[in-house]
Design a protein around this motif. Structure first.
Motif, PDB file in Angstrom:
ATOM      1  N   MET A  10       0.831  -1.213   0.000  1.00 12.25           N
ATOM      2  CA  MET A  10       0.000   0.000   0.000  1.00 12.25           C
ATOM      3  C   MET A  10       0.867   1.264   0.000  1.00 12.25           C
ATOM      4  N   LEU A  11       1.923   1.245   0.822  1.00 12.84           N
ATOM      5  CA  LEU A  11       2.816   2.409   0.890  1.00 12.84           C
ATOM      6  C   LEU A  11       3.525   2.635  -0.442  1.00 12.84           C
ATOM      7  N   THR A  12       3.993   1.567  -1.028  1.00 11.01           N
ATOM      8  CA  THR A  12       4.729   1.684  -2.295  1.00 11.01           C
ATOM      9  C   THR A  12       3.836   2.277  -3.380  1.00 11.01           C
ATOM     10  N   GLU A  13       2.598   1.778  -3.436  1.00 13.38           N
ATOM     11  CA  GLU A  13       1.667   2.292  -4.447  1.00 13.38           C
ATOM     12  C   GLU A  13       1.353   3.762  -4.201  1.00 13.38           C
ATOM     13  N   ALA A  14       1.135   4.113  -2.930  1.00 12.37           N
ATOM     14  CA  ALA A  14       0.795   5.504  -2.606  1.00 12.37           C
ATOM     15  C   ALA A  14       1.949   6.439  -2.949  1.00 12.37           C
ATOM     16  N   LEU A  15       3.162   6.026  -2.626  1.00  8.33           N
ATOM     17  CA  LEU A  15       4.327   6.872  -2.917  1.00  8.33           C
ATOM     18  C   LEU A  15       4.545   6.990  -4.421  1.00  8.33           C
ATOM     19  N   ALA A  16       4.304   5.899  -5.152  1.00  9.83           N
ATOM     20  CA  ALA A  16       4.479   5.942  -6.611  1.00  9.83           C
ATOM     21  C   ALA A  16       3.461   6.887  -7.256  1.00  9.83           C
ATOM     22  N   ARG A  17       2.283   6.969  -6.665  1.00 15.24           N
ATOM     23  CA  ARG A  17       1.249   7.880  -7.205  1.00 15.24           C
ATOM     24  C   ARG A  17       1.529   9.336  -6.844  1.00 15.24           C
ATOM     25  N   GLY A  18       2.435   9.544  -5.874  1.00 17.05           N
ATOM     26  CA  GLY A  18       2.702  10.908  -5.411  1.00 17.05           C
ATOM     27  C   GLY A  18       1.762  11.342  -4.304  1.00 17.05           C
ATOM     28  N   ASP A  19       1.109  10.372  -3.657  1.00 19.44           N
ATOM     29  CA  ASP A  19       0.228  10.721  -2.535  1.00 19.44           C
ATOM     30  C   ASP A  19       1.057  11.271  -1.367  1.00 19.44           C
ATOM     31  N   LEU A  20       0.382  12.012  -0.511  1.00 19.12           N
ATOM     32  CA  LEU A  20       0.999  12.448   0.736  1.00 19.12           C
ATOM     33  C   LEU A  20       0.937  11.276   1.710  1.00 19.12           C
ATOM     34  N   VAL A  21       2.048  10.986   2.375  1.00 19.68           N
ATOM     35  CA  VAL A  21       2.070   9.823   3.273  1.00 19.68           C
ATOM     36  C   VAL A  21       2.617  10.221   4.641  1.00 19.68           C
ATOM     37  N   TRP A  22       1.825   9.927   5.672  1.00 13.30           N
ATOM     38  CA  TRP A  22       2.285  10.123   7.058  1.00 13.30           C
ATOM     39  C   TRP A  22       2.328   8.768   7.744  1.00 13.30           C
ATOM     40  N   ALA A  23       3.272   8.621   8.642  1.00 13.28           N
ATOM     41  CA  ALA A  23       3.346   7.380   9.421  1.00 13.28           C
ATOM     42  C   ALA A  23       3.612   7.744  10.879  1.00 13.28           C
ATOM     43  N   ALA A  24       2.575   7.613  11.695  1.00 11.17           N
ATOM     44  CA  ALA A  24       2.732   7.828  13.134  1.00 11.17           C
ATOM     45  C   ALA A  24       2.968   6.458  13.755  1.00 11.17           C
ATOM     46  N   VAL A  25       4.237   6.044  13.758  1.00 11.26           N
ATOM     47  CA  VAL A  25       4.599   4.700  14.232  1.00 11.26           C
ATOM     48  C   VAL A  25       5.767   4.820  15.212  1.00 11.26           C
ATOM     49  N   ASP A  26       6.031   3.745  15.959  1.00  9.70           N
ATOM     50  CA  ASP A  26       7.131   3.809  16.923  1.00  9.70           C
ATOM     51  C   ASP A  26       8.482   3.623  16.191  1.00  9.70           C
ATOM     52  N   ASP A  27       9.573   3.779  16.936  1.00 12.88           N
ATOM     53  CA  ASP A  27      10.897   3.765  16.310  1.00 12.88           C
ATOM     54  C   ASP A  27      11.235   2.436  15.630  1.00 12.88           C
TER      55      ASP A  27
END
Lengths: 114, 317
Positions: free
Chosen positions: B28-45
């Motif tokens: 999902m992340l790869t597809e979103a980044l390839a489309r140029g979507d804005l991506v946020w990730a509020a995740v732990d270290d």
């Protein structure tokens, strides 16, 4: 009515096939019926263009939006035009915030409808 | 799942370890980044490190953090702020993907770790984010999940990940159903107000506005904030008069730089979620509470045995 109740004034002018209602004072849930009565009376004359001027209101809340959208609905149904004057102060900001300004025919203060 | 008319998607993923989580999210992340979507990730270290390793240089385009901070005690406000920020950020036509791990992003206090706090946030997001080109993916560590956490996760997410594919969730409930079962909590107690005044009927509105302006000016709010405060309180009191029993009280806790006001009436709201969904531009009514949310820092509704309350907070800019 309470001594503290809001006051709304509506000045009506007619020329060149248009009726213009200039509202001043405060437009809220208390005074909305007065404004709606004035708009209904103007609509009954079926002017080709009805202009609602809200630019001089000291206070207007979402009742003002309701007034305009109801009038827009009547104008659309009867194939007539509605234009509004919103000024550049809080009235305009509220309409902008709600995303409605672009859906209306908005006139500057002295600008006649085209 | 999104529909033809609503691009908003809200998904959840149960994970048992970071590697499994990253494997689930990577497509999902790869597809979103390839489309140029804005991506946020509020995740732990650890999750961030694993994502960066898996995505390589593409991870440079991921913003690690939440698009809308800070959280408050009010899940409604959190959802509303999230929607405002995402509406602003996607105004250029781009879509957004947000990964949100509630155990990472935390909240304003001990209550915020409670499953019911996050249920209110999630259900409120399902209303507030309607119509936005946003995919919100909530991450849940299955190893530490309580029964409540699991139940609310099923209730609030229309889609669940199964491996790297998302499927419709048959246990999903509408936000109104969820908020009727797990209602918004009361706002934290503040002690006696500085000022309390009753109101009754629409003829009281002008006096309410005059008093509101005075409180805003005394607290040192800017002229624009005072105008916003007057409009917001006017809308809330008007709403109470029009849709409630017609009378109530307006309380104030004012100090330099900060105004807290609370409207109370003895009626009970028929809606569990006022003012979260952005009003349709064609709709003639139903704008007042949404407008009040835009004009305040926190706006929190709750219903108790004694009636309906709404608390508004504004701090000097």
């Amino acid at each position: 009515m309470s001594e503290d109740a809001a006051v709304l004034r509506v000045a009506r002018t007619s020329h060149d096939g248009r009726v213009e209602l200039a509202l001043s004072g405060e437009l809220d849930n208390d005074t909305l019926p007065t404004a709606q009565d004035e708009v209904s009376a103007a609509e009954a004359e079926a002017p080709p263009v009805l202009v609602l001027d809200l630019a001089a209101l000291e206070y207007v809340d979402s009742c003002g939006v309701r007034l305009v959208l109801l009038a827009q609905g009547v104008a659309d149904d009867e194939n007539r035009r509605l234009a509004v004057r919103l000024g550049h102060g809080q009235t305009r900001r509220m309409f902008d915030m709600l995303g409605i300004t672009d859906r209306l025919e908005v006139l500057d203060r002295e600008e006649p409808p085209s | 799942m999104s529909t033809a008319s609503d691009p908003f998607r809200h998904l959840a993923v149960f994970f048992h370890d970071v590697d499994g989580l990253v494997a689930t999210l990577t497509p999902m992340l790869t597809e979103a980044l390839a489309r140029g979507d804005l991506v946020w990730a509020a995740v732990d270290d650890p999750a961030r490190g694993a994502l960066e390793r898996r995505l390589g240089s593409a991870a440079d385009d991921v913003v690690f953090g939440e698009p809308a901070q800070p959280y408050s005690y009010s899940g409604q406000t959190t959802a509303s702020r999230r929607a405002d920020r995402l509406r602003e950020l996607t105004a250029d036509g781009r879509a957004a993907l947000v990964l949100s791990d509630s155990s990472t992003v935390g909240g304003p206090g001990p209550r915020s770790s409670a499953p019911d706090f996050w249920s209110v946030v999630d259900a409120s997001c399902n209303l507030a984010l309607t119509g936005l080109p946003v995919t919100l993916v909530c991450l849940c560590d299955a190893t530490g999940a309580s029964e409540d956490t699991e139940r609310y996760l099923y209730w609030n997410h229309p889609e669940l990940f199964d491996g790297s594919h998302a499927s419709p969730n048959p246990r999903y409930r509408t936000p109104d159903q969820v908020l009727a079962s797990v209602p918004a909590p009361s706002a934290p107690p503040l002690g006696p107000p500085n000022h309390l005044a009753p109101f009754e009927g629409v003829t009281a509105l002008r006096g309410v506005r005059r008093a509101t302006r005075r409180h805003g000016e005394e607290a040192g709010l800017s002229d624009e904030q005072v105008d916003g405060l007057v409009l917001a309180i006017g809308e809330l009191v008007s709403n109470s008069i029009e849709h409630g029993p017609g009378h109530g009280t307006l309380s104030w806790w004012t100090r330099p730089g900060r105004v807290v006001a609370q409207v109370h009436d003895p009626g009970h709201m028929t809606t569990t979620t006022p003012g979260l969904r952005r009003p349709d531009v064609r709709s003639v009514r139903g704008r007042g509470v949404w407008l009040a949310r835009q004009l305040s820092d926190v706006l929190h509704f709750w219903t108790g045995v004694d009636g309906t309350h709404v608390r508004l907070e504004i701090s000097a800019a």
